[in-house]
Design a protein around this motif. Structure first.
Motif, PDB file in Angstrom:
ATOM      1  N   CYS A  91     -26.841  -8.421  39.454  1.00 30.52           N
ATOM      2  CA  CYS A  91     -27.878  -9.123  38.541  1.00 30.52           C
ATOM      3  C   CYS A  91     -27.059  -9.556  37.127  1.00 30.52           C
ATOM      4  O   CYS A  91     -26.665  -8.316  36.585  1.00 30.52           O
ATOM      5  CB  CYS A  91     -29.020  -8.564  38.466  1.00 30.52           C
TER       6      CYS A  91
ATOM      7  N   GLN B 222     -27.391 -12.605  42.535  1.00 39.15           N
ATOM      8  CA  GLN B 222     -28.703 -12.915  42.150  1.00 39.15           C
ATOM      9  C   GLN B 222     -28.950 -13.403  40.751  1.00 39.15           C
ATOM     10  O   GLN B 222     -29.216 -12.681  39.902  1.00 39.15           O
ATOM     11  CB  GLN B 222     -30.037 -12.253  42.548  1.00 39.15           C
ATOM     12  N   PRO B 223     -28.121 -14.634  40.544  1.00 39.60           N
ATOM     13  CA  PRO B 223     -28.220 -15.077  38.967  1.00 39.60           C
ATOM     14  C   PRO B 223     -29.586 -14.973  38.245  1.00 39.60           C
ATOM     15  O   PRO B 223     -29.531 -14.907  37.155  1.00 39.60           O
ATOM     16  CB  PRO B 223     -27.347 -16.299  38.946  1.00 39.60           C
ATOM     17  N   ARG B 224     -30.605 -15.329  38.933  1.00 40.78           N
ATOM     18  CA  ARG B 224     -31.921 -15.783  38.324  1.00 40.78           C
ATOM     19  C   ARG B 224     -32.996 -14.336  38.664  1.00 40.78           C
ATOM     20  O   ARG B 224     -34.283 -14.708  38.741  1.00 40.78           O
ATOM     21  CB  ARG B 224     -32.432 -16.743  38.604  1.00 40.78           C
ATOM     22  N   LEU B 225     -32.279 -13.325  39.028  1.00 42.37           N
ATOM     23  CA  LEU B 225     -33.442 -12.009  39.189  1.00 42.37           C
ATOM     24  C   LEU B 225     -34.210 -11.677  38.229  1.00 42.37           C
ATOM     25  O   LEU B 225     -35.337 -11.410  38.214  1.00 42.37           O
ATOM     26  CB  LEU B 225     -32.471 -10.977  40.049  1.00 42.37           C
ATOM     27  N   ALA B 226     -33.389 -11.399  36.991  1.00 39.67           N
ATOM     28  CA  ALA B 226     -34.059 -11.126  35.865  1.00 39.67           C
ATOM     29  C   ALA B 226     -34.406 -12.233  34.776  1.00 39.67           C
ATOM     30  O   ALA B 226     -33.289 -13.144  34.595  1.00 39.67           O
ATOM     31  CB  ALA B 226     -33.198  -9.806  35.311  1.00 39.67           C
TER      32      ALA B 226
ATOM     33  N   ILE C  11     -38.606  -9.152  35.862  1.00 42.36           N
ATOM     34  CA  ILE C  11     -38.199  -9.676  37.119  1.00 42.36           C
ATOM     35  C   ILE C  11     -38.817 -11.058  37.414  1.00 42.36           C
ATOM     36  O   ILE C  11     -40.194 -10.972  37.554  1.00 42.36           O
ATOM     37  CB  ILE C  11     -38.309  -8.479  38.245  1.00 42.36           C
TER      38      ILE C  11
ATOM     39  N   HIS D 108     -38.110 -13.365  43.172  1.00 38.84           N
ATOM     40  CA  HIS D 108     -37.291 -12.400  43.469  1.00 38.84           C
ATOM     41  C   HIS D 108     -37.815 -10.863  43.645  1.00 38.84           C
ATOM     42  O   HIS D 108     -36.822 -10.033  44.034  1.00 38.84           O
ATOM     43  CB  HIS D 108     -36.114 -12.645  42.685  1.00 38.84           C
TER      44      HIS D 108
ATOM     45  N   LEU E  31     -36.005  -6.364  45.401  1.00 40.77           N
ATOM     46  CA  LEU E  31     -36.069  -5.146  44.693  1.00 40.77           C
ATOM     47  C   LEU E  31     -36.332  -3.814  45.396  1.00 40.77           C
ATOM     48  O   LEU E  31     -36.051  -2.843  45.047  1.00 40.77           O
ATOM     49  CB  LEU E  31     -36.293  -5.119  43.336  1.00 40.77           C
TER      50      LEU E  31
ATOM     51  N   VAL F  33     -29.226  -1.931  42.660  1.00 42.75           N
ATOM     52  CA  VAL F  33     -29.077  -3.092  41.828  1.00 42.75           C
ATOM     53  C   VAL F  33     -27.830  -2.737  41.086  1.00 42.75           C
ATOM     54  O   VAL F  33     -27.702  -1.874  40.305  1.00 42.75           O
ATOM     55  CB  VAL F  33     -30.187  -3.454  41.051  1.00 42.75           C
TER      56      VAL F  33
ATOM     57  N   ILE G   1     -26.090  -4.282  37.597  1.00 42.34           N
ATOM     58  CA  ILE G   1     -26.622  -5.192  36.291  1.00 42.34           C
ATOM     59  C   ILE G   1     -24.969  -5.383  35.839  1.00 42.34           C
ATOM     60  O   ILE G   1     -24.083  -4.321  35.526  1.00 42.34           O
ATOM     61  CB  ILE G   1     -27.193  -4.470  35.204  1.00 42.34           C
TER      62      ILE G   1
ATOM     63  N   CYS H 191     -35.962  -3.088  36.384  1.00 46.24           N
ATOM     64  CA  CYS H 191     -35.735  -3.062  37.939  1.00 46.24           C
ATOM     65  C   CYS H 191     -36.527  -1.920  38.570  1.00 46.24           C
ATOM     66  O   CYS H 191     -36.908  -2.218  39.941  1.00 46.24           O
ATOM     67  CB  CYS H 191     -34.351  -3.030  37.907  1.00 46.24           C
TER      68      CYS H 191
END
Length: 246
Positions: free
Chosen positions: A130, A163-167, A194, A198, A202, A207, A209, A227
């Motif tokens: 992420c 996952q570029p748009r997880l956070a 989050i 998505h 988690l 994960v 970062i 997360c």
């Protein structure tokens, strides 16, 4: 390691021949690679004992895996890997990417991080990566997210899903570098969330970062805590450079 070394050399040859000027990005000496061999050996060719949780340098060599700060108060993240200290002249490379939009440097940083990961004897591979998100206003002004630019090639090198748009950064914050140390935690309060679509990824997940620079650690700690609240079982930080404590 042989595969990563070969990838490093191929990457430097390609960048040097097609994108970047035929000179070292640090010293300016004529060179067909991104970094000349002397600069690579002097500034990036060695490691140092670091806390396995926050990656701050360890003063002793007695084998203690944690620094005093992490022993006193554990952060929300569980491990940190960094490729180098955020110090001259390497810091100039990161500034060139972040504020000079020299995006071809991002694969170089990803390669440095991949090598650093391979050198960790007890590294636990994350299940997904992420990138540290930017707020909408800062992203629009800069035009790109440097953490995402590093995370893309890093995910390929480590064979970890990205996952570029997880956070999401749901609240615009001042740059931590311009905030007094005692105000940095408050500056980041409720800054991350989050993405609802998505959140299910988690549950029980490890994960990773990805970010360019880690200074006080408040930013990555705040995202790691988000997360964990969403169900992550473990959070590791993969950061190109770590600012040494003053």
């Amino acid at each position: 390691m042989p595969r990563l070394d070969a990838a490093w050399q191929a990457l430097e040859r390609w960048l040097g021949a097609t994108v970047l000027p035929a000179q070292c990005a640090l010293c300016g000496m004529g060179c067909p690679e991104v970094l000349c061999p002397p600069c690579r050996a002097q500034y990036l060719g060695h490691s140092r004992p670091r806390c396995c949780q926050c990656a701050n340098p360890l003063a002793g060599t007695d084998g203690t895996p944690l620094c005093g700060r992490c022993l006193r108060k554990r952060p929300a993240y569980d491990a940190t890997v960094t490729a180098c200290d955020y110090a001259p002249p390497v810091d100039q490379l990161l500034l060139q990417l972040k504020f000079g939009a020299r995006l071809p440097l991002a694969p170089l940083f990803a390669q440095l991080l991949a090598v650093a990961v391979q050198q960790q004897p007890a590294w636990e591979q994350p299940q997904l990566l992420c990138p540290m998100p930017l707020g909408p206003a800062r992203l629009a002004g800069r035009g790109f997210n440097q953490a995402l630019e590093i995370a893309r090639p890093l995910a390929r090198l480590l064979a970890i899903p990205l996952q570029p748009r997880l956070a999401l950064r749901v609240r615009e914050t001042r740059a931590q570098s311009g905030v007094a140390p005692r105000e940095r935690r408050a500056n980041l309060a409720h800054a991350f969330a989050i993405a609802p679509q998505h959140g299910g990824l988690l549950q029980g997940c490890h994960v990773g970062i990805v970010d360019d620079v880690m200074s006080s650690g408040h930013t990555v700690n705040t995202l790691a805590a988000a997360c964990k609240r969403a169900g992550a079982s473990r959070v590791s930080i993969l950061v190109v450079a770590r600012t040494p404590p003053h």
